[in-house]
Design a protein around this motif. Sequence first.
Motif: not given
Length: 343
Positions: A47-66
């Motif tokens: 978990v510690k090594r997980l990088p903070k998502p880029s803005v694009a990646a965060w948006v895509i993750n939300r789209v996948a959930r929505d």
Amino acid sequence: MPAQDPTDLDTVVDALYARPLDEFIAARDAAVRQVADGGDRIGAERVKRLPKPSVAAWVINRVARDHPEEIEALADLGDELRAATQDRDRGRLRALDHLRRERTEALVRTVREAGEVGGRTVSSAVLDRLTETLTAAVMDPDAAVVVRAGRLSRALQHVGFGIVDEQGEDADLVALHPAGSDGGQRSARGARAEGAAEAGKSSAGKPTAGKSSAGKPTAGKSSRAGKSSGAAEQAGSDLAAAEQAVEESSALVDRLEARRDDVRERLRTADAAIERGEGELERLDEELERLTAERDETRQVLDDAREAADEARTDLTAVEDDLDDAVERAAEARRRRREARGR
């Protein structure tokens, strides 16, 4: 405190990637402590090594959930494309590729029309990354698993040699897979197609006794059959390469068309700015011409005033000299009058 099992760890990771982007770092640090306190040191390090998502990646993750159904349909479409490639069904490949574009464009259009995801405005650049990532999810089963899970740290692109992230680096997809997923799971159709192909290869590759049913040698026939099989395999390999090239070129066309639209929009914006700037420059030129004329007129008035001041100053000096003389004469006259009275 009891140790957490892998399912609990996946729950923690899912919750982390579902958080608002600005809260990711603090939430990740809290998740590391939570997992470590549960006795899972290896999981905490992961978990510690997980990088903070880029803005694009965060948006895509939300789209996948929505939009899980649309994402799942695209992933299934990828399985069908791979099965059609295995079957060398060109007509089916063309139809599926057209369907891929339609589904991808429909989802991207939905996001574009909404204008925001999770309260964050979606730019045209992020929409480009969304299109590329959805294409990657269709083309690669590992990418499909991660996109479905909503665990991207970078947007994805499908290129000739595989999947890379939005910065052009090799994408580490396996590290983001949910537990229990091999990232390469295929649909039943894809598995059956590949299983049939493997069975065909196994059957064709079994050694024979070198005799016919009558017990006579059949070396010549075996040789011809081997050459025919080799030619067929080569043709199949060439077709697979050609189909792969079709997929890659189609994906490239999609990306370039999206970028073309973006560049056109930027050009329209720049042209409008140029038109406004030229109008403002023309106005300022006219204003400058007016102010220059006004400056020259004022300068002439100033020169005239300075000349008048010099003349007045000269006249004042002359008047003061005459006044001094008059004062002296008046004093002298008063003195002579006093003397005359004293006589």
